[in-house]
Design a protein around this motif. Structure first.
Motif, PDB file in Angstrom:
ATOM      1  N   GLY A 155      67.869  26.998  42.730  1.00 31.99           N
ATOM      2  CA  GLY A 155      66.807  27.956  42.981  1.00 31.99           C
ATOM      3  C   GLY A 155      66.811  29.112  42.000  1.00 31.99           C
ATOM      4  O   GLY A 155      65.800  29.412  41.352  1.00 31.99           O
ATOM      5  N   THR A 156      67.963  29.758  41.846  1.00 36.43           N
ATOM      6  CA  THR A 156      68.048  30.936  40.984  1.00 36.43           C
ATOM      7  C   THR A 156      67.714  30.609  39.541  1.00 36.43           C
ATOM      8  O   THR A 156      66.993  31.349  38.869  1.00 36.43           O
ATOM      9  N   LEU A 157      68.203  29.483  39.036  1.00 35.27           N
ATOM     10  CA  LEU A 157      67.906  29.102  37.660  1.00 35.27           C
ATOM     11  C   LEU A 157      66.437  28.716  37.490  1.00 35.27           C
ATOM     12  O   LEU A 157      65.881  28.880  36.402  1.00 35.27           O
ATOM     13  N   THR A 158      65.821  28.213  38.548  1.00 38.60           N
ATOM     14  CA  THR A 158      64.380  27.972  38.489  1.00 38.60           C
ATOM     15  C   THR A 158      63.662  29.256  38.130  1.00 38.60           C
ATOM     16  O   THR A 158      62.793  29.286  37.247  1.00 38.60           O
ATOM     17  N   TYR A 159      64.025  30.332  38.812  1.00 37.20           N
ATOM     18  CA  TYR A 159      63.341  31.603  38.597  1.00 37.20           C
ATOM     19  C   TYR A 159      63.594  32.133  37.184  1.00 37.20           C
ATOM     20  O   TYR A 159      62.690  32.694  36.553  1.00 37.20           O
ATOM     21  N   GLU A 160      64.817  31.940  36.689  1.00 39.36           N
ATOM     22  CA  GLU A 160      65.117  32.418  35.340  1.00 39.36           C
ATOM     23  C   GLU A 160      64.316  31.647  34.293  1.00 39.36           C
ATOM     24  O   GLU A 160      63.758  32.244  33.353  1.00 39.36           O
ATOM     25  N   VAL A 161      64.259  30.339  34.447  1.00 39.71           N
ATOM     26  CA  VAL A 161      63.498  29.528  33.494  1.00 39.71           C
ATOM     27  C   VAL A 161      62.010  29.849  33.577  1.00 39.71           C
ATOM     28  O   VAL A 161      61.328  30.010  32.557  1.00 39.71           O
ATOM     29  N   VAL A 162      61.487  29.967  34.793  1.00 41.06           N
ATOM     30  CA  VAL A 162      60.062  30.272  34.958  1.00 41.06           C
ATOM     31  C   VAL A 162      59.730  31.647  34.380  1.00 41.06           C
ATOM     32  O   VAL A 162      58.694  31.822  33.715  1.00 41.06           O
ATOM     33  N   TYR A 163      60.591  32.625  34.618  1.00 39.54           N
ATOM     34  CA  TYR A 163      60.363  33.955  34.042  1.00 39.54           C
ATOM     35  C   TYR A 163      60.227  33.864  32.519  1.00 39.54           C
ATOM     36  O   TYR A 163      59.327  34.468  31.926  1.00 39.54           O
ATOM     37  N   ASN A 164      61.114  33.094  31.887  1.00 34.61           N
ATOM     38  CA  ASN A 164      61.060  32.955  30.433  1.00 34.61           C
ATOM     39  C   ASN A 164      59.837  32.164  29.979  1.00 34.61           C
ATOM     40  O   ASN A 164      59.241  32.478  28.940  1.00 34.61           O
ATOM     41  N   LEU A 165      59.450  31.145  30.728  1.00 34.18           N
ATOM     42  CA  LEU A 165      58.226  30.411  30.401  1.00 34.18           C
ATOM     43  C   LEU A 165      57.017  31.339  30.440  1.00 34.18           C
ATOM     44  O   LEU A 165      56.216  31.384  29.498  1.00 34.18           O
ATOM     45  N   THR A 166      56.880  32.080  31.537  1.00 36.49           N
ATOM     46  CA  THR A 166      55.740  32.984  31.693  1.00 36.49           C
ATOM     47  C   THR A 166      55.728  34.052  30.611  1.00 36.49           C
ATOM     48  O   THR A 166      54.677  34.362  30.032  1.00 36.49           O
ATOM     49  N   ALA A 167      56.899  34.602  30.301  1.00 37.09           N
ATOM     50  CA  ALA A 167      56.987  35.641  29.268  1.00 37.09           C
ATOM     51  C   ALA A 167      56.593  35.125  27.896  1.00 37.09           C
ATOM     52  O   ALA A 167      56.172  35.901  27.028  1.00 37.09           O
ATOM     53  N   ASN A 168      56.690  33.800  27.706  1.00 36.64           N
ATOM     54  CA  ASN A 168      56.321  33.194  26.430  1.00 36.64           C
ATOM     55  C   ASN A 168      54.938  32.545  26.476  1.00 36.64           C
ATOM     56  O   ASN A 168      54.614  31.711  25.624  1.00 36.64           O
ATOM     57  N   GLY A 169      54.155  32.933  27.471  1.00 40.12           N
ATOM     58  CA  GLY A 169      52.782  32.455  27.557  1.00 40.12           C
ATOM     59  C   GLY A 169      52.633  31.020  28.024  1.00 40.12           C
ATOM     60  O   GLY A 169      51.592  30.401  27.802  1.00 40.12           O
ATOM     61  N   MET A 170      53.664  30.488  28.688  1.00 38.77           N
ATOM     62  CA  MET A 170      53.633  29.108  29.163  1.00 38.77           C
ATOM     63  C   MET A 170      53.616  29.096  30.687  1.00 38.77           C
ATOM     64  O   MET A 170      54.645  29.269  31.340  1.00 38.77           O
ATOM     65  N   GLY A 171      52.421  28.915  31.263  1.00 35.35           N
ATOM     66  CA  GLY A 171      52.294  28.864  32.717  1.00 35.35           C
ATOM     67  C   GLY A 171      52.806  27.539  33.257  1.00 35.35           C
ATOM     68  O   GLY A 171      53.197  26.638  32.513  1.00 35.35           O
ATOM     69  N   GLN A 172      52.780  27.405  34.576  1.00 35.48           N
ATOM     70  CA  GLN A 172      53.335  26.229  35.238  1.00 35.48           C
ATOM     71  C   GLN A 172      52.255  25.504  36.042  1.00 35.48           C
ATOM     72  O   GLN A 172      51.425  26.134  36.692  1.00 35.48           O
ATOM     73  N   SER A 173      52.289  24.170  36.007  1.00 34.43           N
ATOM     74  CA  SER A 173      51.389  23.372  36.846  1.00 34.43           C
ATOM     75  C   SER A 173      51.916  23.343  38.273  1.00 34.43           C
ATOM     76  O   SER A 173      51.192  23.611  39.235  1.00 34.43           O
ATOM     77  N   SER A 174      53.186  23.007  38.419  1.00 32.62           N
ATOM     78  CA  SER A 174      53.909  23.075  39.693  1.00 32.62           C
ATOM     79  C   SER A 174      55.384  23.266  39.373  1.00 32.62           C
ATOM     80  O   SER A 174      55.854  22.869  38.298  1.00 32.62           O
ATOM     81  N   ALA A 175      56.111  23.861  40.299  1.00 33.04           N
ATOM     82  CA  ALA A 175      57.563  23.988  40.181  1.00 33.04           C
ATOM     83  C   ALA A 175      58.171  23.527  41.493  1.00 33.04           C
ATOM     84  O   ALA A 175      57.745  23.966  42.568  1.00 33.04           O
ATOM     85  N   VAL A 176      59.160  22.636  41.399  1.00 29.82           N
ATOM     86  CA  VAL A 176      59.764  22.031  42.588  1.00 29.82           C
ATOM     87  C   VAL A 176      61.268  22.246  42.559  1.00 29.82           C
ATOM     88  O   VAL A 176      61.948  21.872  41.595  1.00 29.82           O
ATOM     89  N   GLY A 177      61.812  22.844  43.622  1.00 29.73           N
ATOM     90  CA  GLY A 177      63.247  22.956  43.801  1.00 29.73           C
ATOM     91  C   GLY A 177      63.715  21.831  44.697  1.00 29.73           C
ATOM     92  O   GLY A 177      63.386  21.811  45.884  1.00 29.73           O
ATOM     93  N   VAL A 178      64.453  20.879  44.143  1.00 34.82           N
ATOM     94  CA  VAL A 178      64.805  19.678  44.903  1.00 34.82           C
ATOM     95  C   VAL A 178      65.971  19.907  45.861  1.00 34.82           C
ATOM     96  O   VAL A 178      66.172  19.126  46.798  1.00 34.82           O
ATOM     97  N   GLY A 179      66.763  20.955  45.633  1.00 28.30           N
ATOM     98  CA  GLY A 179      67.917  21.209  46.484  1.00 28.30           C
ATOM     99  C   GLY A 179      69.203  20.733  45.835  1.00 28.30           C
ATOM    100  O   GLY A 179      69.204  19.821  45.007  1.00 28.30           O
ATOM    101  N   GLY A 180      70.311  21.366  46.232  1.00 29.41           N
ATOM    102  CA  GLY A 180      71.586  21.083  45.596  1.00 29.41           C
ATOM    103  C   GLY A 180      72.563  20.307  46.447  1.00 29.41           C
ATOM    104  O   GLY A 180      73.741  20.206  46.096  1.00 29.41           O
ATOM    105  N   ASP A 181      72.118  19.743  47.565  1.00 28.60           N
ATOM    106  CA  ASP A 181      73.027  18.978  48.423  1.00 28.60           C
ATOM    107  C   ASP A 181      73.247  17.571  47.878  1.00 28.60           C
ATOM    108  O   ASP A 181      72.471  17.078  47.055  1.00 28.60           O
ATOM    109  N   PRO A 182      74.303  16.886  48.351  1.00 32.39           N
ATOM    110  CA  PRO A 182      74.577  15.529  47.858  1.00 32.39           C
ATOM    111  C   PRO A 182      73.458  14.538  48.155  1.00 32.39           C
ATOM    112  O   PRO A 182      73.251  13.594  47.400  1.00 32.39           O
ATOM    113  N   VAL A 183      72.736  14.718  49.259  1.00 31.93           N
ATOM    114  CA  VAL A 183      71.623  13.840  49.611  1.00 31.93           C
ATOM    115  C   VAL A 183      70.392  14.707  49.859  1.00 31.93           C
ATOM    116  O   VAL A 183      70.426  15.621  50.688  1.00 31.93           O
ATOM    117  N   VAL A 184      69.328  14.444  49.120  1.00 35.83           N
ATOM    118  CA  VAL A 184      68.063  15.159  49.293  1.00 35.83           C
ATOM    119  C   VAL A 184      66.918  14.164  49.184  1.00 35.83           C
ATOM    120  O   VAL A 184      67.130  12.979  48.915  1.00 35.83           O
TER     121      VAL A 184
END
Length: 288
Positions: A155-184
């Motif tokens: 989750g946290t790294l999603t936000y960091e990457v998205v912040y950098n994408l947006t700051a560089n003029g690259m918007g997002q179509s969708s962003a999905v956090g799949v979860g960090g558990d062994p089974v998702v």
């Protein structure tokens, strides 16, 4: 376009009268998501921020035509909540709850698939299609509508990457956090295919981490099936073997699941791997 959710998404919030459920129900509604109802057994007839409360998911679906559910119930009840949603013909189930026992997820996921539904999570931040719909807990202010699809275990790294994408003029179509558990539920391969088939997604940012072999399998899938530019960041590159780093699924065991192995797999597939999350925008621009 977007994947999984859009302006037609009709959402119910399971556990809407709890602290987290009520807080995020209001946040999602304020963003513009069509939050048509919520559930809390024994509290039918009440409302949360104008959102009607029902006793069961079936009641909510019958009255509102909901097609998506987000779950904020405590971990011991998450399995039943996921299965209840699938049994009520909800087609997309997003489980935010953390600490759900792995065997509970195995049981629920099998039932969800039998019902022809999809699961995101558990232990995830949910997903967002900017300016269309938010299902989960992502911080909306950093997202902008655009062409980069984002898939992440963190989750946290999603936000960091998205912040950098947006700051560089690259918007997002969708962003999905799949979860960090062994089974998702839905994971890299299914989501990569969705982004590949989405005409308005022009590039993909994938955020992985140590543990398991999901990233290696994603690299192989990208090599064979993905035509759009992809850039990757792998978290946990300095993690020692046998030490869990953050997520239950992020642990190196018997030499498998190392950052080095994952990076090598992506490089073999021709996918650039960032040393820092801030490098993702430049890598994607270079691949276009």
């Amino acid at each position: 376009m977007s994947i999984l959710i859009d302006k037609n998404t009709r959402l119910i919030v399971q556990g809407i009268t709890g602290r987290d459920g009520s807080f995020h129900a209001s946040k999602m509604k304020a963003y513009g998501t069509k939050v048509v109802g919520g559930t809390s057994p024994g509290k039918a007839g009440e409302n949360v921020d104008g959102i009607p409360v029902f006793n069961t998911v079936k009641d909510a679906v019958k009255e509102t035509g909901a097609n998506t559910s987000v779950i904020f119930v405590p971990a011991p009840f998450a399995k039943d909540a996921m299965m209840e949603a699938a049994d009520a013909d909800i087609k997309l189930i997003v489980c935010i709850t953390e600490g759900v026992p792995t065997l509970d997820v195995v049981t629920a996921l099998r039932f969800i698939k039998e019902k022809g539904a999809c699961l995101i999570g558990p232990n995830c931040p949910g997903l967002i299609s900017p300016d269309k719909s938010l299902v989960g807990i992502m911080p909306t202010m950093i997202f902008r509508q655009g062409g980069t699809g984002v898939i992440s275990r963190s989750g946290t790294l999603t936000y960091e990457v998205v912040y950098n994408l947006t700051a560089n003029g690259m918007g997002q179509s969708s962003a999905v956090g799949v979860g960090g558990d062994p089974v998702v539920g839905l994971y890299y391969q299914e989501l990569l295919q969705m982004f590949e088939n989405d005409p308005e997604t022009d590039s993909i940012a994938l955020i992985g981490e140590i543990g398991g072999d999901a990233e290696e399998r994603a690299a192989a899938y990208i090599k064979e099936h993905i035509t759009k530019p992809v850039a990757v960041f792998i978290a946990g590159q300095s993690a020692p073997p046998g030490k869990q780093m953050g997520h239950a699924g992020a642990i190196i065991s018997s030499g498998a699941g190392t950052a080095a192995g994952k990076i090598a797999a992506f490089e073999d597939a021709g996918v650039p791997v960032a040393k820092e999350p801030s490098e993702i925008p430049a890598l994607l621009k270079r691949k276009r």
